[in-house]
Enzyme design. Sequence first.
Site, PDB file in Angstrom:
ATOM      1  CG  ASP A 103      -2.107  -1.013   0.925  1.00 56.94           C
ATOM      2  OD1 ASP A 103      -2.459  -1.213  -0.250  1.00 56.94           O
ATOM      3  OD2 ASP A 103      -2.616  -1.591   1.892  1.00 56.94           O
ATOM      4  CG  ASP A 159      -7.421  -4.298  -1.228  1.00 54.39           C
ATOM      5  OD1 ASP A 159      -7.808  -5.388  -1.656  1.00 54.39           O
ATOM      6  OD2 ASP A 159      -7.679  -3.888  -0.095  1.00 54.39           O
TER       7      ASP A 159
HETATM    8  N1  GLY Z   1      -7.641  -3.784   2.490  1.00 46.57           N
HETATM    9  C1  GLY Z   1      -7.893  -2.424   2.297  1.00 46.57           C
HETATM   10  C2  GLY Z   1      -9.296  -2.048   2.477  1.00 46.57           C
HETATM   11  O1  GLY Z   1      -9.790  -2.115   3.579  1.00 46.57           O
HETATM   12  O2  GLY Z   1      -9.942  -1.683   1.542  1.00 46.57           O
END
Ligand code: GLY
Length: 374
Positions: A103, A159
């Site tokens: 991320d 994601d």
């Molecule tokens: N895993 C990232 C979210 O909560 O969207």
Amino acid sequence: MKFDEMRQTCSGFAEQVSEKLKKKMPFSLEKAGNLDFIPYTVRNGAWAPGPFDGICWWTNGFWPAEMWAMYRLTGEERYKAEAERAENLLDGAFRDFDHLHHDVGFMWLISSGVNYRLTGSDLSRRRTMLAATLLAGRFNPAGFIRAWNEDHMGWAIIDCMMNLNLLYRASEFTGDPRFRKIAMVHADTALRHFVRPDGSCSHIVVFDPETLEVRDIPAGQGYASGSSWSRGQAWALYGFTLSFLHTGKKAYLETAQKVAAYFIREVQADGIPKCDFRQPEGDNLKDACAGAIAACGLLELAKVTETETYFDAAVSVLKALDHVCADWSEDSPAILKYCTGSYHGNDHNIAMNYADFFFMEAILKLRGDAFLFW
Ligand code: GLY
């Protein structure tokens, strides 16, 4: 119909929400001004940080991104100053390193990456390239970008489609195709292994890190394995759309359209997505955040395909978020309520900074601001 013509049909709504943002956000900013953490959610009427990982908490790029969105909306320096203050705080995550993950895209593309693109700051360029290099370093040549740490060697999550934009931008900034090529290998794997024939998607796929054989498909943040976590659908919808915009590869556009058709079919008549489109009958758990992310993707799809269905679906979700989920008062510094971290977690019906960011991003798109944060 051209996107600009579609936009004319709801300019009043975009204007009303913009005015509400201009009224509320000075208060939200004032409440964040001297904090030594980056606002994530709200507890007892005050900003609160992410639940773990400290400064490496994955949503920490969204607060500066909100500030850049407000800067674009108003041109006011106070928002730029707060975006830069938060960007400086994020340097602590580079120093930590151990808690960083895929991320880094969410963390730096929409903070330092946006700063660099808007102001030319060389410090912000270097931060963004450092983050891109970290993300590229998580690439497994078996065919995917590793999401998480510890023993999760073969774990990839949907994601990550949004984190790929950091790699596309890194190639754009440097002229070096390596970053884009890594992103496209991952997107091709996601297209094959996450997206199901009906347009729904898995949240997590666990690959054999040597061979890319699929070992497991856990429930992740959704209801169960094989279910349909609405935020995962939204990440796929917007993520594949953006991969198309960055590469021109038709398969990404077709995939985004398939996921969008599914999302539009499944989203409730009230316009706010359930947390999981396949959660048990009668269970009314929602995720406003999924709606805001999907609205951004649908608006980009409307623009690129000149299709009103996408535009109308986006506007109906945004109106529902405004009418039902938005808190425009000063009882809370955040805007959208009714976001859910994960189906089986405790974080139900909370505020989340990324929901507010995507809501703002969608409103900017509705206003005709063509600057793409991603
Ligand atoms: N895993 C990232 C979210 O909560 O969207």
